[in-house]
Design an enzyme around this catalytic site. Structure first.
Site, PDB file in Angstrom:
ATOM      1  N   LYS A  13       0.824  -1.212   0.000  1.00 61.80           N
ATOM      2  CA  LYS A  13       0.000   0.000   0.000  1.00 61.80           C
ATOM      3  C   LYS A  13       0.857   1.261   0.000  1.00 61.80           C
ATOM      4  O   LYS A  13       0.591   2.210  -0.717  1.00 61.80           O
ATOM      5  CB  LYS A  13      -0.919   0.028   1.239  1.00 61.80           C
ATOM      6  CG  LYS A  13      -1.893  -1.123   1.326  1.00 61.80           C
ATOM      7  CD  LYS A  13      -2.845  -0.974   2.517  1.00 61.80           C
ATOM      8  CE  LYS A  13      -2.168  -1.016   3.879  1.00 61.80           C
ATOM      9  NZ  LYS A  13      -1.569  -2.321   4.212  1.00 61.80           N
ATOM     10  N   ARG A  88      -8.923   0.887   9.697  1.00 63.26           N
ATOM     11  CA  ARG A  88      -8.551  -0.510   9.915  1.00 63.26           C
ATOM     12  C   ARG A  88      -9.626  -1.272  10.683  1.00 63.26           C
ATOM     13  O   ARG A  88      -9.464  -2.451  10.934  1.00 63.26           O
ATOM     14  CB  ARG A  88      -7.257  -0.556  10.729  1.00 63.26           C
ATOM     15  CG  ARG A  88      -6.016  -0.948   9.901  1.00 63.26           C
ATOM     16  CD  ARG A  88      -4.826  -0.805  10.812  1.00 63.26           C
ATOM     17  NE  ARG A  88      -3.683  -1.561  10.430  1.00 63.26           N
ATOM     18  CZ  ARG A  88      -2.618  -1.046   9.821  1.00 63.26           C
ATOM     19  NH1 ARG A  88      -2.608   0.199   9.431  1.00 63.26           N
ATOM     20  NH2 ARG A  88      -1.570  -1.804   9.585  1.00 63.26           N
ATOM     21  N   ARG A 122      11.472  -6.461   3.325  1.00 66.43           N
ATOM     22  CA  ARG A 122      11.257  -5.010   3.322  1.00 66.43           C
ATOM     23  C   ARG A 122      12.328  -4.290   4.134  1.00 66.43           C
ATOM     24  O   ARG A 122      12.671  -4.709   5.237  1.00 66.43           O
ATOM     25  CB  ARG A 122       9.875  -4.721   3.888  1.00 66.43           C
ATOM     26  CG  ARG A 122       9.525  -3.254   3.901  1.00 66.43           C
ATOM     27  CD  ARG A 122       8.062  -3.056   3.740  1.00 66.43           C
ATOM     28  NE  ARG A 122       7.359  -3.169   4.996  1.00 66.43           N
ATOM     29  CZ  ARG A 122       6.056  -2.921   5.116  1.00 66.43           C
ATOM     30  NH1 ARG A 122       5.336  -2.564   4.081  1.00 66.43           N
ATOM     31  NH2 ARG A 122       5.479  -3.032   6.288  1.00 66.43           N
ATOM     32  N   ARG A 155      11.974  -2.893  10.148  1.00 69.22           N
ATOM     33  CA  ARG A 155      11.107  -2.416  11.225  1.00 69.22           C
ATOM     34  C   ARG A 155      11.015  -3.436  12.345  1.00 69.22           C
ATOM     35  O   ARG A 155      11.011  -4.639  12.101  1.00 69.22           O
ATOM     36  CB  ARG A 155       9.708  -2.142  10.673  1.00 69.22           C
ATOM     37  CG  ARG A 155       9.573  -0.756  10.079  1.00 69.22           C
ATOM     38  CD  ARG A 155       8.337  -0.590   9.255  1.00 69.22           C
ATOM     39  NE  ARG A 155       7.121  -1.122   9.870  1.00 69.22           N
ATOM     40  CZ  ARG A 155       5.923  -1.041   9.299  1.00 69.22           C
ATOM     41  NH1 ARG A 155       5.776  -0.454   8.138  1.00 69.22           N
ATOM     42  NH2 ARG A 155       4.867  -1.540   9.895  1.00 69.22           N
ATOM     43  N   ARG A 166       0.090  -9.369  13.159  1.00 67.65           N
ATOM     44  CA  ARG A 166      -0.477  -8.308  12.322  1.00 67.65           C
ATOM     45  C   ARG A 166      -1.395  -8.898  11.245  1.00 67.65           C
ATOM     46  O   ARG A 166      -2.443  -8.340  10.935  1.00 67.65           O
ATOM     47  CB  ARG A 166       0.641  -7.476  11.686  1.00 67.65           C
ATOM     48  CG  ARG A 166       1.347  -6.592  12.727  1.00 67.65           C
ATOM     49  CD  ARG A 166       2.646  -6.030  12.204  1.00 67.65           C
ATOM     50  NE  ARG A 166       2.472  -5.143  11.078  1.00 67.65           N
ATOM     51  CZ  ARG A 166       3.401  -4.912  10.154  1.00 67.65           C
ATOM     52  NH1 ARG A 166       4.576  -5.511  10.225  1.00 67.65           N
ATOM     53  NH2 ARG A 166       3.171  -4.079   9.173  1.00 67.65           N
TER      54      ARG A 166
END
Ligand code: AMP
Length: 214
Positions: A13, A88, A122, A155, A166
């Protein structure tokens, strides 16, 4: 043009929102980025949000909604916005409807295997927040941001355990928004397994041509 990006964590996203933001000159508002910045600066919001973000749970609706409302009221969002990571929950979607309209919801879809592969590779710029992937979107020099030259990092909420949490939060709390926005005729499914250019192309078509099958 008020656009919401929906999709599981890691589906891409933020990368798409950044491209669309440059194309249309409207701000990319990422609640994850806003919360991480608040945590780094140890603001009152950051102190309240830290334990939720670190463990992959959702920060309470009212905290995030206030952040978003403040950002949407800023003059930079007067021509529109790309909301990434908000809403969310259905409570957040109802809150958003009370202070802003939504023109289009882009639902980025990819199988879990692709999402896990994207999340594990990532890397994020510590300074400007640009997101890379070690294989799919590598920086020119390993570990260094192309845009600002700062170091890249993984992260803290990208450890395997937090990632699983998550994804389960997404399934339980966020995926009901797909039907919520589909019922409103605003949602377009986007095949997020393609490369960035392919995903952006579908998003541009959806935003500019409207919802097909309406
Ligand atoms: P993201 O960068 O969008 O993956 O968000 C990172 C983390 O920030 C999430 O795992 C949540 O802990 C928190 N967060 C971001 N957006 C929201 C939201 N709309 N509601 C609640 N928590 C959020």
């Amino acid at each position: 043009m008020n656009v919401v990006l929906l999709g599981a964590p890691g589906v891409g996203k933020g990368t798409v929102a950044k491209r669309l933001s440059e194309r249309y000159g409207i701000p990319h508002i990422s609640t994850g980025d806003l919360l991480r910045s608040a945590i780094d600066r140890a603001t009152p919001v950051g102190l309240k949000a830290k334990s939720f973000v670190d463990s992959g749970r959702l920060v309470p609706d009212e905290i995030v909604t206030e952040l978003v409302e403040t950002n949407l009221r800023s003059p930079s969002a007067s021509k529109g916005f790309l909301l990434d990571g908000y809403p969310r929950t259905v409570v957040q979607a109802d809150a958003l409807a009370s202070f802003s309209s939504v023109d289009r919801v882009l639902n980025l879809v990819a199988p879990k295997k692709v999402i896990l592969e994207r999340l594990s590779g990532r890397r994020t710029c510590r300074k400007c927040g640009v997101v890379y992937h070690v294989k799919n979107i590598p920086p020119r020099k390993a570990g260094v941001c192309d845009s600002c030259g700062s170091g890249l990092y993984q992260r803290s909420d990208e450890s395997p355990e937090v990632v699983m949490e998550r994804l389960s939060v997404y399934e339980n709390e966020t995926s009901p928004l797909v039907d919520f926005y589909r019922n409103e005729g605003l949602l377009v499914d986007v095949d997020a397994t393609l490369d960035v250019a392919g995903v952006v192309r579908q998003c541009v078509a959806a935003v500019e041509e409207g919802v097909s099958d309406e």
